[in-house]
Design a protein around this motif. Structure first.
Motif, PDB file in Angstrom:
ATOM      1  N   LEU A 386       0.800  -1.220   0.000  1.00 13.35           N
ATOM      2  CA  LEU A 386       0.000   0.000   0.000  1.00 13.35           C
ATOM      3  C   LEU A 386       0.835   1.274   0.000  1.00 13.35           C
ATOM      4  CD1 LEU A 386      -2.689  -1.011   2.649  1.00 13.35           C
ATOM      5  CD2 LEU A 386      -2.876  -1.154   0.174  1.00 13.35           C
ATOM      6  N   GLN A 387       2.153   1.160   0.119  1.00  7.50           N
ATOM      7  CA  GLN A 387       2.976   2.350   0.187  1.00  7.50           C
ATOM      8  C   GLN A 387       4.060   2.325  -0.889  1.00  7.50           C
ATOM      9  OE1 GLN A 387       4.791   2.502   4.049  1.00  7.50           O
ATOM     10  NE2 GLN A 387       5.683   0.475   3.906  1.00  7.50           N
ATOM     11  N   TRP A 388       4.497   3.533  -1.261  1.00  9.09           N
ATOM     12  CA  TRP A 388       5.512   3.660  -2.289  1.00  9.09           C
ATOM     13  C   TRP A 388       6.879   3.201  -1.773  1.00  9.09           C
ATOM     14  CZ3 TRP A 388       3.140   4.454  -6.640  1.00  9.09           C
ATOM     15  CH2 TRP A 388       2.033   5.288  -6.724  1.00  9.09           C
ATOM     16  N   GLN A 389       7.647   2.643  -2.702  1.00  9.73           N
ATOM     17  CA  GLN A 389       9.025   2.283  -2.400  1.00  9.73           C
ATOM     18  C   GLN A 389       9.948   3.449  -2.774  1.00  9.73           C
ATOM     19  OE1 GLN A 389       9.885  -0.707  -0.836  1.00  9.73           O
ATOM     20  NE2 GLN A 389       7.637  -0.719  -0.662  1.00  9.73           N
ATOM     21  N   PRO A 390      11.133   3.534  -2.161  1.00  7.65           N
ATOM     22  CA  PRO A 390      12.059   4.648  -2.483  1.00  7.65           C
ATOM     23  C   PRO A 390      12.376   4.750  -3.963  1.00  7.65           C
ATOM     24  CG  PRO A 390      12.781   3.515  -0.502  1.00  7.65           C
ATOM     25  CD  PRO A 390      11.636   2.711  -1.046  1.00  7.65           C
ATOM     26  N   SER A 391      12.515   3.615  -4.640  1.00 10.61           N
ATOM     27  CA  SER A 391      12.808   3.668  -6.079  1.00 10.61           C
ATOM     28  C   SER A 391      11.645   4.267  -6.860  1.00 10.61           C
ATOM     29  CB  SER A 391      13.111   2.258  -6.596  1.00 10.61           C
ATOM     30  OG  SER A 391      12.006   1.392  -6.361  1.00 10.61           O
ATOM     31  N   GLN A 392      10.420   3.975  -6.420  1.00 11.24           N
ATOM     32  CA  GLN A 392       9.256   4.551  -7.095  1.00 11.24           C
ATOM     33  C   GLN A 392       9.180   6.060  -6.868  1.00 11.24           C
ATOM     34  OE1 GLN A 392       6.369   1.939  -5.180  1.00 11.24           O
ATOM     35  NE2 GLN A 392       5.950   0.947  -7.141  1.00 11.24           N
ATOM     36  N   LEU A 393       9.478   6.494  -5.645  1.00 16.00           N
ATOM     37  CA  LEU A 393       9.470   7.932  -5.372  1.00 16.00           C
ATOM     38  C   LEU A 393      10.526   8.660  -6.194  1.00 16.00           C
ATOM     39  CD1 LEU A 393       9.014   7.877  -1.489  1.00 16.00           C
ATOM     40  CD2 LEU A 393       7.292   8.402  -3.214  1.00 16.00           C
ATOM     41  N   LEU A 394      11.705   8.037  -6.349  1.00 11.74           N
ATOM     42  CA  LEU A 394      12.743   8.629  -7.194  1.00 11.74           C
ATOM     43  C   LEU A 394      12.271   8.720  -8.641  1.00 11.74           C
ATOM     44  CD1 LEU A 394      15.611   9.710  -7.531  1.00 11.74           C
ATOM     45  CD2 LEU A 394      16.388   7.334  -7.818  1.00 11.74           C
ATOM     46  N   GLY A 395      11.550   7.701  -9.091  1.00 10.75           N
ATOM     47  CA  GLY A 395      11.002   7.736 -10.445  1.00 10.75           C
ATOM     48  C   GLY A 395      10.013   8.870 -10.629  1.00 10.75           C
ATOM     49  N   PHE A 396       9.177   9.142  -9.605  1.00 14.10           N
ATOM     50  CA  PHE A 396       8.233  10.254  -9.684  1.00 14.10           C
ATOM     51  C   PHE A 396       8.971  11.590  -9.764  1.00 14.10           C
ATOM     52  CE2 PHE A 396       4.929   7.367  -7.829  1.00 14.10           C
ATOM     53  CZ  PHE A 396       4.004   7.529  -8.846  1.00 14.10           C
ATOM     54  N   VAL A 397      10.075  11.715  -9.011  1.00 13.82           N
ATOM     55  CA  VAL A 397      10.851  12.957  -9.052  1.00 13.82           C
ATOM     56  C   VAL A 397      11.412  13.188 -10.453  1.00 13.82           C
ATOM     57  CG1 VAL A 397      12.906  14.111  -8.177  1.00 13.82           C
ATOM     58  CG2 VAL A 397      11.422  12.879  -6.598  1.00 13.82           C
ATOM     59  N   LEU A 398      11.977  12.154 -11.045  1.00 14.04           N
ATOM     60  CA  LEU A 398      12.543  12.290 -12.389  1.00 14.04           C
ATOM     61  C   LEU A 398      11.451  12.551 -13.426  1.00 14.04           C
ATOM     62  CD1 LEU A 398      15.203   9.404 -12.282  1.00 14.04           C
ATOM     63  CD2 LEU A 398      15.598  11.869 -12.046  1.00 14.04           C
ATOM     64  N   LEU A 399      10.331  11.813 -13.306  1.00 16.91           N
ATOM     65  CA  LEU A 399       9.236  12.002 -14.258  1.00 16.91           C
ATOM     66  C   LEU A 399       8.691  13.417 -14.195  1.00 16.91           C
ATOM     67  CD1 LEU A 399       7.191  10.872 -16.315  1.00 16.91           C
ATOM     68  CD2 LEU A 399       5.789  10.141 -14.368  1.00 16.91           C
ATOM     69  N   GLY A 400       8.471  13.933 -12.971  1.00 16.58           N
ATOM     70  CA  GLY A 400       7.965  15.294 -12.841  1.00 16.58           C
ATOM     71  C   GLY A 400       8.940  16.327 -13.371  1.00 16.58           C
ATOM     72  N   GLY A 401      10.230  16.146 -13.079  1.00 17.54           N
ATOM     73  CA  GLY A 401      11.221  17.109 -13.564  1.00 17.54           C
ATOM     74  C   GLY A 401      11.311  17.129 -15.075  1.00 17.54           C
ATOM     75  N   ILE A 402      11.344  15.946 -15.697  1.00 19.25           N
ATOM     76  CA  ILE A 402      11.426  15.882 -17.163  1.00 19.25           C
ATOM     77  C   ILE A 402      10.177  16.472 -17.802  1.00 19.25           C
ATOM     78  CG2 ILE A 402      11.512  14.301 -19.124  1.00 19.25           C
ATOM     79  CD1 ILE A 402      13.221  12.429 -17.379  1.00 19.25           C
ATOM     80  N   THR A 403       9.000  16.132 -17.263  1.00 22.21           N
ATOM     81  CA  THR A 403       7.742  16.637 -17.829  1.00 22.21           C
ATOM     82  C   THR A 403       7.649  18.152 -17.731  1.00 22.21           C
ATOM     83  OG1 THR A 403       6.657  14.575 -17.174  1.00 22.21           O
ATOM     84  CG2 THR A 403       5.239  16.407 -17.775  1.00 22.21           C
ATOM     85  N   LEU A 404       8.010  18.703 -16.591  1.00 23.98           N
ATOM     86  CA  LEU A 404       7.962  20.156 -16.431  1.00 23.98           C
ATOM     87  C   LEU A 404       8.970  20.855 -17.343  1.00 23.98           C
ATOM     88  CD1 LEU A 404       7.546  20.517 -12.559  1.00 23.98           C
ATOM     89  CD2 LEU A 404       5.855  21.022 -14.320  1.00 23.98           C
TER      90      LEU A 404
END
Length: 839
Positions: A386-404
């Motif tokens: 039910l909770q995010w893993q550190p690797s998934q959170l890092l992926g969200f950071v990269l995805l958001g940065g690239i998209t923006l």
């Protein structure tokens, strides 16, 4: 076996009806708004297209005058010189009741406009020749009208009706009706003989346009070279293409809102189905032990979603059709106020709209929950994560940065309107990708804080944040949906407020005169000139300081048509113009110089012009080049206008009569006295009373802002619906979260926590999520409004404006959201402790 398995899965919603309700709400709201907006766009565009085609008939081209009316002598010379199929036309706006709705009067020669002959039905006349003779020779003049209006007003063929124009009223005879097959296509249309219409409208020897049927390019070029420069030859389909361009920006805006609602609705479906799968974890594990394969469980879970989606899609489509049919009149009136009346108001549901709604309503939910259904089918004894893993959170950071980063590059390094909306979509998605990280960091930092006192409250405090981390996947997804919806609502609200305040300020500056005067016209008829006798009397009055007079005509530059206005521009009028740059005094001095003019900001955007640029305009003396002395702000036309001095105008164009004036008084307190005087002097050469439109700046401002508010009525309504759906999604997530904690709440009761303490814990957690979403939505909403103003408005309309932030708009949106979440907070408060322990 398959039937029993399917029923066992569906029984879950018997004990959890709220989950079924939220799934139905998510899918039906998405399909409802999608259907509504698609029908509004398609029906409005088709109505204008039909209106343009029905008025021109089979004609391929038409000749119009830049001054409004054509001379009938031009039609005679055209038909004698060229072997071309031509038909003279007079078009005007009339009423069949003094305070009734507008109709379009189309006066034609039925011997030339033969397509109208097959549409008319007269039970009393069987011969076409006899009908045409009756139509021409009828006294009072004969008219043809749509059958539904005859039925609505209980008229009969042969009845005498009264036709109202701006100044007079005339009796007419109802001689025929458009037959039932085309009656709806000719809604709000009257057809009359052109000779009788010239007499009734007092325009002898004048035409509105000449319709031509030309299929040879050589003949078309020959006619274009022969025509005097004051006349224009254009293709009939240009009307339809211009109407398409008019509604393009509005269609894109509504489509973007529809996409937002669809996305939010699917977020609701995803969260609710995910909770339903988590609650059936034990059942799915038992089915695995009974030998049910993963493929079978996945298939039945998807079939369950399909059954619910079919019902929700049907409800959404029916609701969308009903809502669209109700608000189409508002949308049609809005478009008519902006672009002129249309005699066609039809509503139908095209098959592509239904196919699109069914496809999205059924296959959309399957796409967003298919992975979860497959993963849930694979559960054995291990509880789902039910909770995010550190690797998934890092992926969200990269995805958001690239998209923006990509969105910023697209916005600032491209010029298209579609690219602008792509950048805005990327902005919202990129920002949303960072929300799981923000949620996790907030919980991590807050858990380090030591509360006071550190005993019982400390335990609840730690449990509060640990529970937030433990359900981070579900809460983060709900936060994404709510923040995107709130940011969009805040951004659009700030943009509309900035636009309205800018228009209000612009009207305050531009409407600097004390009285505005012109002849009243209905619809899009040619503007009538003011009598010279009236102008002379007004000019000589001692209470009047200045009079600004205006004449306008349509001109062509770079194959772009725009309105060129000539004026004497007295000093008080000059003070009302705001420029995008430069010294105003120097600009007005240059404006008086030969071959110089002023252009509005939308025209500068359309033609890619700047101050001191050269503008080539077609004149009777050939193409002449003018220098742009200055660019002024103008929000009255999205296609642009130009202002030229009277001296420069008379060098290249014949003198036009004055059509409107602005009166500047020495003493503003004499405004009403001068208005009464003008009403007394309002007579023409034959001493007939003139129907003058005498307005004050306050009245013009009030009317303009009323049209502005009506223009954004549909957008504001859809924006509110998007907020409601997003708030429902957040509330459904939080309520489902409380349902999933039944065992934990029971344990807290057994450990000695009171019902009041547990309720405070649950309510505070729900309010925390709502407040966090509201705080996170503010910066991206402000950013979005900046891009809407500096990107969408300029690229779509050519209007620039300052960003005016009002807290009232944002706080009202956020307050409504918190109120909706507060309603969801009532669920744990109203649930008795016995039911919790029993569950």
């Amino acid at each position: 076996m398959s039937y029993l398995l399917f029923v066992a899965l569906l029984r879950h919603y018997r004990f959890h009806p709220w989950q079924l309700f939220f799934i139905l709400i998510g899918i039906s709201s998405a399909t409802c708004l999608l259907t509504t907006i698609d029908l509004l766009i398609k029906n409005s565009q088709e109505n204008f297209s039909i209106a343009a085609k029905q008025l021109s008939g089979p004609a391929t081209h038409h000749i119009t005058s830049t001054t409004g009316w054509l001379s009938e002598q031009l039609y005679t010379e055209l038909t004698q010189r060229f072997s071309v199929t031509a038909s003279p036309v007079i078009q005007a706006s009339v009423k069949l009741a003094k305070n009734g709705e507008l109709y379009t009067l189309l006066a034609v020669d039925l011997f030339k406009a033969v397509h109208f002959q097959s549409y008319a039905t007269n039970s009393q006349t069987h011969s076409t020749t006899a009908f045409l003779l009756d139509f021409i020779q009828s006294s009072p003049p004969a008219v043809i009208i749509a059958q539904q209006h005859i039925n609505q007003h209980h008229w009969q063929i042969g009845d005498q009706l009264t036709l109202f124009t701006e100044n007079n009223q005339f009796p007419v005879t109802l001689i025929a009706a458009f037959n039932q097959e085309v009656s709806e296509l000719f809604d709000h249309l009257l057809v009359m003989d052109i000779g009788q219409a010239q007499q009734l409208l007092n325009v002898p020897g004048k035409l509105s346009r000449i319709d031509l049927t030309i299929h040879q390019t050589e003949q078309l070029n020959a006619i274009r070279q022969w025509l005097p420069s004051s006349y224009q030859l254009a293709a009939s389909n240009e009307i339809t293409s211009q109407l398409g361009q008019m509604s393009e920006a509005l269609s894109i805006n509504l489509s973007a809102l529809a996409l937002l609602v669809v996305t939010t609705g699917f977020f609701i479906v995803f969260n609710t189905v995910r909770f339903a799968l988590l609650q059936r974890h034990q059942l799915l594990t038992q089915l695995t032990q009974l030998g049910i394969t993963t493929q079978q469980k996945t298939l039945f879970l998807l079939l369950e979603v399909v059954c619910i989606a079919v019902i929700a899609t049907l409800l959404g489509i029916l609701s969308g059709i009903l809502i669209s049919s109700e608000i189409q009149q508002i949308a049609q009136q809005t478009t008519s106020n902006l672009y002129g009346i249309t005699p066609v108001i039809l509503f139908h549901v095209p098959a592509p709209t239904l196919i699109k709604a069914v496809t999205i309503g059924i296959f959309g939910p399957l796409a967003v929950i298919s992975v979860d259904c497959w993963q849930a089918s694979r559960y054995s004894t291990q509880h789902p994560r039910l909770q995010w893993q550190p690797s998934q959170l890092l992926g969200f950071v990269l995805l958001g940065g690239i998209t923006l980063t990509v969105s910023i590059c697209v916005f600032y390094f491209t010029t298209g309107l579609t690219h602008c909306f792509i950048a805005i979509g990327g902005l919202l998605l990129g920002y949303a990708a960072w929300l799981p990280v923000v949620n996790w960091l907030t919980a991590q930092l807050a858990s380090k804080i030591k509360p006071w006192p550190a005993q019982l409250k400390g335990i609840l405090w730690q449990y509060f944040w640990q529970d937030n981390q433990r359900h981070s996947i579900t809460t983060s997804i709900a936060m994404m949906a709510l923040v995107i919806a709130l940011a969009t609502a805040i951004g659009i609200g700030i943009m509309i407020d900035s636009f309205r305040l800018t228009v209000a300020n612009w009207l305050e500056h531009r409407l600097s005169a004390h009285i505005y005067l012109k002849q009243e016209v209905w619809g899009q008829q040619p503007v009538k000139p003011l009598p010279d006798k009236l102008l002379q009397r007004i000019t000589k009055h001692p209470a009047i300081a200045h009079i600004a007079h205006f004449q306008s005509r349509q001109v062509n530059s770079q194959d772009q048509l725009f309105r060129l206005t000539s004026s004497n521009a007295p000093p008080p009028m000059q003070q009302g113009y705001l420029f995008t740059g430069g010294n105003p005094n120097q600009i007005w001095q240059n404006w008086q110089q030969p071959n110089q003019l002023l252009i509005s900001e939308p025209l500068a955007h359309r033609l890619n012009l700047k101050q001191h640029s050269q503008l080539a305009i077609n004149t009777p003396n050939g193409i002449q080049t003018f220098r742009v002395a200055g660019i002024y702000y103008d929000y009255a036309s999205e296609y642009g206008r130009a202002l030229i001095s009277k001296t420069n105008y008379q060098r290249y164009w014949p003198v036009l009569p004055i059509t409107s004036i602005a009166v500047y008084l020495i003493n503003p307190a004499q405004q009403q006295a001068i208005i009464q005087l003008i009403n007394q002097l309002a007579v023409d050469e034959n001493n007939n009373s003139l129907n003058l439109a005498i307005t004050t700046p306050e009245q013009l401002k009030q009317r303009s802002l009323a049209i502005f508010d009506q223009t954004f009525l549909v957008t504001n309504g859809l924006r509110t619906i998007a907020i409601i759906i997003a708030a429902i999604g957040m509330a459904s997530t939080l309520m489902a979260l409380q349902l999933s904690r039944a065992n934990e709440v029971t344990l807290l009761h057994q450990l000695g926590f009171t019902h009041w303490q547990i309720n405070c814990f649950q309510v505070s957690q729900m309010l925390w999520f709502g407040c966090l979403c509201c705080l996170l939505a503010l910066p991206v909403g402000y950013w979005l409004s900046h891009w809407l103003i500096t990107g969408v408005n300029i690229r779509a309309f050519g209007w620039s404006m300052p960003l005016l932030f009002r807290w009232a708009t944002s706080l009202s949106t956020l307050g409504f959201t918190l109120a909706a979440i507060g309603v969801a907070c009532l669920y744990p408060l109203l649930r008795p402790p016995q039911s919790i322990i029993k569950s």
